[in-house]
Every structure is written in C-alpha cells, then in structure tokens.
Design an enzyme around this catalytic site. Structure first.
Site, PDB file in Angstrom:
ATOM      1  N   GLY A  26      -5.465  -8.997  -5.191  1.00 57.14           N
ATOM      2  CA  GLY A  26      -4.247  -8.545  -4.592  1.00 57.14           C
ATOM      3  C   GLY A  26      -3.726  -7.374  -5.271  1.00 57.14           C
ATOM      4  O   GLY A  26      -4.379  -7.040  -6.387  1.00 57.14           O
ATOM      5  N   ASN A  27      -2.342  -7.156  -5.131  1.00 57.66           N
ATOM      6  CA  ASN A  27      -2.022  -5.905  -5.749  1.00 57.66           C
ATOM      7  C   ASN A  27      -0.490  -6.115  -6.101  1.00 57.66           C
ATOM      8  O   ASN A  27       0.165  -6.826  -5.417  1.00 57.66           O
ATOM      9  CB  ASN A  27      -2.495  -4.491  -5.183  1.00 57.66           C
ATOM     10  CG  ASN A  27      -1.638  -4.132  -3.920  1.00 57.66           C
ATOM     11  OD1 ASN A  27      -0.672  -3.991  -3.813  1.00 57.66           O
ATOM     12  ND2 ASN A  27      -2.559  -4.269  -3.049  1.00 57.66           N
ATOM     13  N   ARG A  28       0.281  -5.137  -6.823  1.00 62.87           N
ATOM     14  CA  ARG A  28       1.592  -5.224  -7.192  1.00 62.87           C
ATOM     15  C   ARG A  28       2.564  -4.690  -6.030  1.00 62.87           C
ATOM     16  O   ARG A  28       3.719  -4.783  -6.342  1.00 62.87           O
ATOM     17  CB  ARG A  28       1.757  -4.669  -8.542  1.00 62.87           C
ATOM     18  CG  ARG A  28       1.059  -5.258  -9.582  1.00 62.87           C
ATOM     19  CD  ARG A  28       1.307  -4.651 -10.763  1.00 62.87           C
ATOM     20  NE  ARG A  28       2.621  -4.192 -11.490  1.00 62.87           N
ATOM     21  CZ  ARG A  28       2.914  -3.757 -12.424  1.00 62.87           C
ATOM     22  NH1 ARG A  28       2.129  -3.032 -13.170  1.00 62.87           N
ATOM     23  NH2 ARG A  28       4.234  -3.565 -12.765  1.00 62.87           N
ATOM     24  N   SER A  29       2.374  -4.210  -5.078  1.00 65.52           N
ATOM     25  CA  SER A  29       3.210  -3.609  -4.039  1.00 65.52           C
ATOM     26  C   SER A  29       4.266  -4.606  -3.405  1.00 65.52           C
ATOM     27  O   SER A  29       3.618  -5.769  -3.176  1.00 65.52           O
ATOM     28  CB  SER A  29       2.331  -3.004  -2.904  1.00 65.52           C
ATOM     29  OG  SER A  29       3.337  -2.639  -2.048  1.00 65.52           O
TER      30      SER A  29
ATOM     31  N   ALA B 209      -0.148  -0.716   0.418  1.00 62.61           N
ATOM     32  CA  ALA B 209      -1.198  -0.679  -0.343  1.00 62.61           C
ATOM     33  C   ALA B 209      -2.372  -1.599   0.078  1.00 62.61           C
ATOM     34  O   ALA B 209      -2.320  -2.987  -0.183  1.00 62.61           O
ATOM     35  CB  ALA B 209      -0.909  -1.054  -2.014  1.00 62.61           C
TER      36      ALA B 209
END
Ligand code: CTP
Length: 400
Positions: free
Chosen positions: A204-207, A271
């Site tokens: 995943g990512n931090r968005s 994102a």
C-alpha cells in the site's frame, strides 16, 4: 456572522436538523427555523424555539403585521432546507408559495441550498430529478443525498448526509463560491490502492485521501455533481458526494472509467500502486523452516491517467493529474514534473514536493500547478480545501 434560515421539511431525518442548528448557533450564526406543517409531526416547534432562541412560525397568517413571509427571506444570508423532501423540492422548482417556507424561498436573494433526504425510489423518480435539475439550473445548490440506512431496514441512496458535513458545505456556500460547476459532473479519485499478496497482506502507500475529499467537497460547493472513487479512505464522507469504494488499482481503474464516461472533468488525486504482485496466493504465506524469505515478483499496473487521456475523443473531460516528486541530481522537482506532464498528456498537473514526506495525512498542502499550455502557478502552503478551490479555478478556465 450570518443570518441563516433553516427550512425543515417533513421527513424522518428532520431530527438531524437539530444538530445542524446547533453547529450554526455554536459558531455564532443566528438561525431562524422555518418548519413545514408536516415536519412538526417529527420534531415539534418547541424544540426549534428552544434551540434557536427565536419564534417559530409555519404559515403566513400568524403575526401578519411583521410580514414574515417577505422579511425572513429578504434578511437572510443563506436559506438552507435540510432535510429537503421530494415535496419541497417540487414546490420550490415550480415556485409554489403556500406556507412560510415556500414564501421564504421565493423572496430570498441570498444563496439557497437543499440537502435532500427521501427514499431511493422518490429520489430517482424522473419528476424529482427534473425538479433538482431545474433548481440547479437556477443556481441553487442541491447536494446529493448519502447512501446508507433509510427509515426502516432498507438501505440505498437518499439518506441525509451527516450534519457536520452539511454544515461544512453550507459554510462554503456562505463564503460566496461561484456556482461555476453547476450542471457539471466531476470525478475525483482519492486515497491509496492496496495490492494483496495473500488474504491478509498487501502493498500500500501513505495516501490518506484528504486532498481528494477536499476536492470533492469544494466541487459540491461550486454546484457540481461529484463522484469520488475512494481507495481505502477512512475519512468522513463529504456531504453531497457519490462515493464509490474500491481497494485495488484494477477496481479503481474500472470505476474511474465508468464514472468518467459522462464527466466534464476527472481529477486523479489517488495514489494507485504502480505495481502489483504477479501472483496472489490464496492462503496466508507461511515462514519456512529454513528461514528463506519468499521472493515477490511484481508486474506493472496500467496507468489510469494515461488511459483517460488516450480514451477521450475531444477536449472533454478536462483531465488533471497529481505528481508527488522529489528532486535529484538529474533534475529539479519542476523539471521532473514537466517531463511527467508531457508523458501523461493531461491538461493540468498538481505537483507536490514530497522530499520531506510532509504531505501525507496533513491538513495543509502546497503545490505548483503546471498546465499543458505552459502555464505555471505556485500555491503557497494552506489548507487542502483552499488548494482544492485553486485547482477547480484552473479546471473551470479549461471547460468549454
Ligand atoms: N496514476 C494513474 N495510474 C497509475 C499510477 C498513477 O492514473 N497506475 C496517476 C496518479 O493518480 C497521479 C499521476 O498518475 O495523478 C502521477 O502518478 P505517479 O505515480 O507520480 O506517476 P508515475 O507515472 O508513476 O511516475 P513515477 O515514475 O514518478 O512514479
């Protein structure tokens, strides 16, 4: 501080208007409640008088000497009808004036906003939709109902959005935003996608989705019909927005393309993961006795932004991309961003310098907006809601 008229129509959601009223009065606004006769079956006049500190009147033949049917609308800075039933929308669209609220709607020279609440069937009925279109065409703000539990056990579209969300949208309308997105459908993607490795683990990512949700709320306050395709966003839903929840990049891709079919603008604030595991394992990946870590092979995801640009046949929709960039030895942030704008082919690129990781999950943002026409606009650090309006300003310039 503003003079707000809170119109309350006869729906079960009228009890939520009490909380909405408190939000206005606690932030110093003066509120005059004008209920319809049928709404008093749900919440009595005593509640409104006590909470607003003002007398409550339903018809036009009480206190005739005060000419309330004209004065209340004339003196208002905002008339907000919440909940707005199918009946009050129909009356407003046709200019009927058979009680104090409908008279007030006809005499108001200030912004008028409706927060509809009704059963899905009534909302989707062609008559209601035509009335909503008429009201929007006149410059009134009609926010979309939320999706969720309705009066009984049924669920669907038609729920009154949360009072805090209606309040936030109303403050934007009070701020005098031009209704320059009225009659437009805009699509915003928000959040970060997740690509599963096995049933419990993902990349995943931090968005957080904050900027995407701020864009959605800002578009609502400018009169747009807004669809948000939200990837794993846990924030409160902005009032009046159609939210489609997704998890993976592929789901995001399908839903963005579906929503974009009749859109005037698409803003890709999400994102999406650029890569996904080549194989998703059906069972949880176990540690092995010999301690050898598994290797994960990745494959590239399609670039949704590029697909949107390729799929459009004319200059519509206006397409906006986001770029989280860091400068390096080869080029500055802006140089990288210019190259990305050319690569992606979109109309506008919102560039965030993420060298310090200071964007994610924050309420503030600063950005540079690059246009395919060579334009460059620098937006200083400020609330994400403010940046959202600056992005819509640039989009509005590019609409036909
Ligand atoms: N985007 C997209 N589909 C993807 C990846 C990104 O539509 N699979 C969109 C994002 O929503 C954003 C823009 O493309 O609007 C920029 O994404 P970014 O990941 O920064 O661009 P990349 O092309 O992946 O460039 P980089 O090599 O810098 O990662």
């Amino acid at each position: 501080m503003a003079e707000v008229v809170l119109g309350v129509a006869g729906g079960i959601a009228s009890y939520k208007a009490a909380e909405l009223l408190r939000l206005f009065t606690e932030s110093g606004h003066s509120v005059r409640v004008v209920p319809t006769e049928s709404s008093l079956h749900f919440v009595g006049a005593a509640t409104w008088e006590a909470l607003s500190g003002k007398p409550v009147q339903v018809g036009v033949f009480e206190h005739v000497d005060e000419v309330a049917h004209v004065r209340i609308g004339q003196g208002a800075d905002l008339v907000l009808v919440a909940p707005a039933t199918a009946n009050i929308l129909a009356k407003a669209a046709h200019g009927l004036a058979d009680d104090l609220l409908t008279n007030t709607l006809l005499t108001a020279r200030c912004p008028v906003m409706f927060a509809p609440a009704m059963h899905t069937e009534m909302w989707e009925n062609a008559a209601t939709q035509a009335n909503v279109a008429t009201l929007r065409a006149r410059g009134h703000v009609v926010i979309e109902p939320a999706v969720g539990r309705l009066t009984g056990v049924d669920t669907g579209k038609g729920r009154l959005p949360a009072p805090a969300e209606i309040f936030a949208a109303a403050l934007d309308v009070l701020a005098g935003r031009a209704q320059d997105l009225a009659g437009r459908h805009v699509v915003v993607s928000a959040g970060g996608t997740r690509e599963f490795l096995d049933p419990v683990r993902y990349l995943g990512n931090r968005s957080s989705g904050r900027q995407g949700f701020a864009l959605a709320a800002a578009a609502v306050s400018r009169g747009a019909r807004v669809t948000v395709v939200a990837a794993n966003v846990s924030l409160p839903r902005p009032a009046g927005v159609d939210v489609v929840d997704v998890v993976s990049t592929e789901e995001l891709r399908q839903q963005v393309h579906r929503a974009a079919a009749d859109a005037d603008a698409v803003v890709m604030a999400a994102a999406p993961a650029d890569f996904r595991p080549a194989d998703v394992v059906g069972a949880k990946i176990k540690k092995t006795a010999d301690g050898v870590a598994p290797e994960i092979r990745l494959v590239e995801n399609p670039d949704i932004l590029v697909e949107l640009v390729t799929a459009r046949t004319s200059k519509r929709p206006v397409i906006v991309g986001f770029a989280a960039e860091t400068g390096d030895a080869s080029a500055s942030v802006i140089e990288h961003a210019r190259a990305k704008l050319a690569r992606k082919g979109c109309d506008l690129l919102v560039v965030n310098d993420v060298s310090g990781g200071q964007v994610f999950g924050q309420d503030d943002n600063e950005a540079v907006l690059l246009g395919a026409d060579g334009s460059v606009e620098q937006f200083p650090r400020g609330p994400k809601g403010e940046l959202a309006h600056q992005i819509w300003d640039a989009v509005v310039h590019r609409l036909d």
